[in-house]
Design a protein around this motif. Structure first.
Motif, PDB file in Angstrom:
ATOM      1  N   GLY A  18      58.084   0.751 122.509  1.00 18.98           N
ATOM      2  CA  GLY A  18      57.068   1.406 121.686  1.00 18.98           C
ATOM      3  C   GLY A  18      55.927   1.955 122.512  1.00 18.98           C
ATOM      4  O   GLY A  18      55.480   3.090 122.301  1.00 18.98           O
ATOM      5  N   LEU A  19      55.465   1.172 123.469  1.00 16.42           N
ATOM      6  CA  LEU A  19      54.378   1.636 124.337  1.00 16.42           C
ATOM      7  C   LEU A  19      54.811   2.817 125.199  1.00 16.42           C
ATOM      8  O   LEU A  19      54.046   3.767 125.401  1.00 16.42           O
ATOM      9  CB  LEU A  19      53.893   0.487 125.228  1.00 16.42           C
ATOM     10  CG  LEU A  19      53.169  -0.648 124.506  1.00 16.42           C
ATOM     11  CD1 LEU A  19      52.882  -1.792 125.471  1.00 16.42           C
ATOM     12  CD2 LEU A  19      51.887  -0.148 123.879  1.00 16.42           C
ATOM     13  N   LEU A  20      56.025   2.773 125.687  1.00 13.84           N
ATOM     14  CA  LEU A  20      56.553   3.860 126.508  1.00 13.84           C
ATOM     15  C   LEU A  20      56.608   5.159 125.711  1.00 13.84           C
ATOM     16  O   LEU A  20      56.196   6.215 126.198  1.00 13.84           O
ATOM     17  CB  LEU A  20      57.938   3.487 127.027  1.00 13.84           C
ATOM     18  CG  LEU A  20      58.612   4.478 127.962  1.00 13.84           C
ATOM     19  CD1 LEU A  20      57.827   4.613 129.256  1.00 13.84           C
ATOM     20  CD2 LEU A  20      60.035   4.018 128.257  1.00 13.84           C
ATOM     21  N   ALA A  21      57.090   5.095 124.490  1.00 17.89           N
ATOM     22  CA  ALA A  21      57.180   6.288 123.644  1.00 17.89           C
ATOM     23  C   ALA A  21      55.790   6.818 123.282  1.00 17.89           C
ATOM     24  O   ALA A  21      55.584   8.024 123.203  1.00 17.89           O
ATOM     25  CB  ALA A  21      57.971   5.981 122.383  1.00 17.89           C
ATOM     26  N   GLN A  22      54.822   5.916 123.088  1.00 15.96           N
ATOM     27  CA  GLN A  22      53.467   6.340 122.753  1.00 15.96           C
ATOM     28  C   GLN A  22      52.770   6.983 123.945  1.00 15.96           C
ATOM     29  O   GLN A  22      52.009   7.932 123.783  1.00 15.96           O
ATOM     30  CB  GLN A  22      52.641   5.148 122.276  1.00 15.96           C
ATOM     31  CG  GLN A  22      53.058   4.626 120.932  1.00 15.96           C
ATOM     32  CD  GLN A  22      52.354   3.317 120.598  1.00 15.96           C
ATOM     33  OE1 GLN A  22      51.304   3.011 121.148  1.00 15.96           O
ATOM     34  NE2 GLN A  22      52.942   2.549 119.701  1.00 15.96           N
ATOM     35  N   ASP A  23      53.041   6.468 125.139  1.00 15.55           N
ATOM     36  CA  ASP A  23      52.387   6.984 126.337  1.00 15.55           C
ATOM     37  C   ASP A  23      52.964   8.306 126.819  1.00 15.55           C
ATOM     38  O   ASP A  23      52.307   9.041 127.540  1.00 15.55           O
ATOM     39  CB  ASP A  23      52.466   5.962 127.477  1.00 15.55           C
ATOM     40  CG  ASP A  23      51.560   4.769 127.248  1.00 15.55           C
ATOM     41  OD1 ASP A  23      50.660   4.865 126.383  1.00 15.55           O
ATOM     42  OD2 ASP A  23      51.748   3.745 127.923  1.00 15.55           O
ATOM     43  N   HIS A  24      54.207   8.596 126.435  1.00 18.97           N
ATOM     44  CA  HIS A  24      54.865   9.822 126.906  1.00 18.97           C
ATOM     45  C   HIS A  24      55.475  10.613 125.756  1.00 18.97           C
ATOM     46  O   HIS A  24      56.664  10.912 125.766  1.00 18.97           O
ATOM     47  CB  HIS A  24      55.954   9.486 127.924  1.00 18.97           C
ATOM     48  CG  HIS A  24      55.450   8.737 129.110  1.00 18.97           C
ATOM     49  ND1 HIS A  24      54.414   9.179 129.895  1.00 18.97           N
ATOM     50  CD2 HIS A  24      55.830   7.558 129.642  1.00 18.97           C
ATOM     51  CE1 HIS A  24      54.188   8.311 130.867  1.00 18.97           C
ATOM     52  NE2 HIS A  24      55.024   7.312 130.730  1.00 18.97           N
ATOM     53  N   PRO A  25      54.661  10.973 124.752  1.00 23.58           N
ATOM     54  CA  PRO A  25      55.229  11.767 123.655  1.00 23.58           C
ATOM     55  C   PRO A  25      55.516  13.184 124.143  1.00 23.58           C
ATOM     56  O   PRO A  25      54.770  13.744 124.944  1.00 23.58           O
ATOM     57  CB  PRO A  25      54.122  11.761 122.604  1.00 23.58           C
ATOM     58  CG  PRO A  25      52.872  11.589 123.377  1.00 23.58           C
ATOM     59  CD  PRO A  25      53.229  10.725 124.561  1.00 23.58           C
ATOM     60  N   VAL A  26      56.611  13.712 123.688  1.00 24.62           N
ATOM     61  CA  VAL A  26      57.015  15.059 124.055  1.00 24.62           C
ATOM     62  C   VAL A  26      57.143  15.838 122.754  1.00 24.62           C
ATOM     63  O   VAL A  26      57.803  15.368 121.823  1.00 24.62           O
ATOM     64  CB  VAL A  26      58.370  15.038 124.798  1.00 24.62           C
ATOM     65  CG1 VAL A  26      58.817  16.442 125.143  1.00 24.62           C
ATOM     66  CG2 VAL A  26      58.266  14.176 126.040  1.00 24.62           C
ATOM     67  N   PRO A  27      56.534  17.014 122.675  1.00 22.99           N
ATOM     68  CA  PRO A  27      56.661  17.782 121.432  1.00 22.99           C
ATOM     69  C   PRO A  27      58.123  18.064 121.108  1.00 22.99           C
ATOM     70  O   PRO A  27      58.942  18.270 122.000  1.00 22.99           O
ATOM     71  CB  PRO A  27      55.918  19.080 121.739  1.00 22.99           C
ATOM     72  CG  PRO A  27      55.025  18.752 122.878  1.00 22.99           C
ATOM     73  CD  PRO A  27      55.712  17.671 123.662  1.00 22.99           C
ATOM     74  N   TYR A  28      58.442  18.105 119.827  1.00 21.69           N
ATOM     75  CA  TYR A  28      59.812  18.357 119.387  1.00 21.69           C
ATOM     76  C   TYR A  28      60.175  19.801 119.682  1.00 21.69           C
ATOM     77  O   TYR A  28      59.472  20.723 119.322  1.00 21.69           O
ATOM     78  CB  TYR A  28      59.938  18.070 117.888  1.00 21.69           C
ATOM     79  CG  TYR A  28      61.270  18.459 117.318  1.00 21.69           C
ATOM     80  CD1 TYR A  28      62.433  17.848 117.759  1.00 21.69           C
ATOM     81  CD2 TYR A  28      61.374  19.442 116.354  1.00 21.69           C
ATOM     82  CE1 TYR A  28      63.658  18.197 117.239  1.00 21.69           C
ATOM     83  CE2 TYR A  28      62.595  19.792 115.829  1.00 21.69           C
ATOM     84  CZ  TYR A  28      63.732  19.171 116.273  1.00 21.69           C
ATOM     85  OH  TYR A  28      64.945  19.523 115.764  1.00 21.69           O
ATOM     86  N   ASP A  29      61.284  20.014 120.368  1.00 24.84           N
ATOM     87  CA  ASP A  29      61.787  21.342 120.688  1.00 24.84           C
ATOM     88  C   ASP A  29      63.206  21.440 120.143  1.00 24.84           C
ATOM     89  O   ASP A  29      64.126  20.829 120.686  1.00 24.84           O
ATOM     90  CB  ASP A  29      61.771  21.566 122.200  1.00 24.84           C
ATOM     91  CG  ASP A  29      62.298  22.935 122.599  1.00 24.84           C
ATOM     92  OD1 ASP A  29      62.462  23.798 121.707  1.00 24.84           O
ATOM     93  OD2 ASP A  29      62.539  23.150 123.798  1.00 24.84           O
ATOM     94  N   ALA A  30      63.380  22.211 119.089  1.00 26.23           N
ATOM     95  CA  ALA A  30      64.679  22.294 118.426  1.00 26.23           C
ATOM     96  C   ALA A  30      65.740  22.929 119.317  1.00 26.23           C
ATOM     97  O   ALA A  30      66.932  22.718 119.119  1.00 26.23           O
ATOM     98  CB  ALA A  30      64.553  23.087 117.131  1.00 26.23           C
ATOM     99  N   ASP A  31      65.334  23.696 120.309  1.00 32.36           N
ATOM    100  CA  ASP A  31      66.300  24.382 121.166  1.00 32.36           C
ATOM    101  C   ASP A  31      66.758  23.537 122.345  1.00 32.36           C
ATOM    102  O   ASP A  31      67.686  23.904 123.049  1.00 32.36           O
ATOM    103  CB  ASP A  31      65.688  25.690 121.699  1.00 32.36           C
ATOM    104  CG  ASP A  31      65.404  26.663 120.555  1.00 32.36           C
ATOM    105  OD1 ASP A  31      66.206  26.681 119.593  1.00 32.36           O
ATOM    106  OD2 ASP A  31      64.401  27.379 120.631  1.00 32.36           O
ATOM    107  N   SER A  32      66.134  22.405 122.557  1.00 30.47           N
ATOM    108  CA  SER A  32      66.484  21.557 123.695  1.00 30.47           C
ATOM    109  C   SER A  32      67.738  20.740 123.406  1.00 30.47           C
ATOM    110  O   SER A  32      67.891  20.171 122.336  1.00 30.47           O
ATOM    111  CB  SER A  32      65.327  20.614 124.017  1.00 30.47           C
ATOM    112  OG  SER A  32      65.683  19.752 125.068  1.00 30.47           O
ATOM    113  N   ALA A  33      68.634  20.674 124.383  1.00 32.11           N
ATOM    114  CA  ALA A  33      69.885  19.920 124.212  1.00 32.11           C
ATOM    115  C   ALA A  33      69.786  18.527 124.829  1.00 32.11           C
ATOM    116  O   ALA A  33      70.732  17.763 124.760  1.00 32.11           O
ATOM    117  CB  ALA A  33      71.037  20.689 124.845  1.00 32.11           C
TER     118      ALA A  33
END
Length: 133
Positions: A18-33
């Motif tokens: 949970g802490l890892l995901a909170q510290d490194h959020p990445v914007p959602y990119d629908a085109d990314s595979a």
């Protein structure tokens, strides 16, 4: 660490995800595979919903709500106990596009983890109220 024999170790592993995901959020990119860090953490925490220890399951429920910017198709997968096919996810994509505007499910939905399948349903059916709360 999530498969360690000691429940306290698994509990801390869930917290760290949970802490890892909170510290490194990445914007959602629908085109990314590629699978993004918040999505990977989300799926790992969903796997903890099936843990034998009540406290690990309870912590997984708490942590899941703190993970930011999870892709919509991973969240949808948690609502059903069976893996959704590409066709079904495409139908959901069309519905969300009509209702929400910009959600899109990529064609590489085979990356969905079995751990995410039904995680919310499993949590709601848990025998302990602390997990359901």
């Amino acid at each position: 660490l999530l498969s360690d024999d000691d429940a306290p170790v698994r509990l801390e592993a869930v917290r760290l995800l949970g802490l890892l995901a909170q510290d490194h959020p990445v914007p959602y990119d629908a085109d990314s595979a590629t699978i993004r860090l918040p999505d990977a953490c989300f799926m790992q925490v969903c796997g903890a919903f099936f843990d034998s220890d009540r406290f690990v399951r309870e912590e997984a429920c708490k942590v899941l709500g703190t993970i930011p910017k999870v892709s919509p198709h991973y969240m949808v997968q948690t609502l059903t106990k069976s893996m959704l096919s590409d066709k079904k996810l495409d139908e959901i994509e069309q519905t969300t596009q009509e209702g929400e505007g910009d959600y899109r499910v990529s064609e590489s939905t085979s990356l969905l983890s079995a751990d995410a399948a039904g995680a919310f349903v499993v949590a709601l059916e848990d025998e302990f109220w602390q997990v359901r709360a």
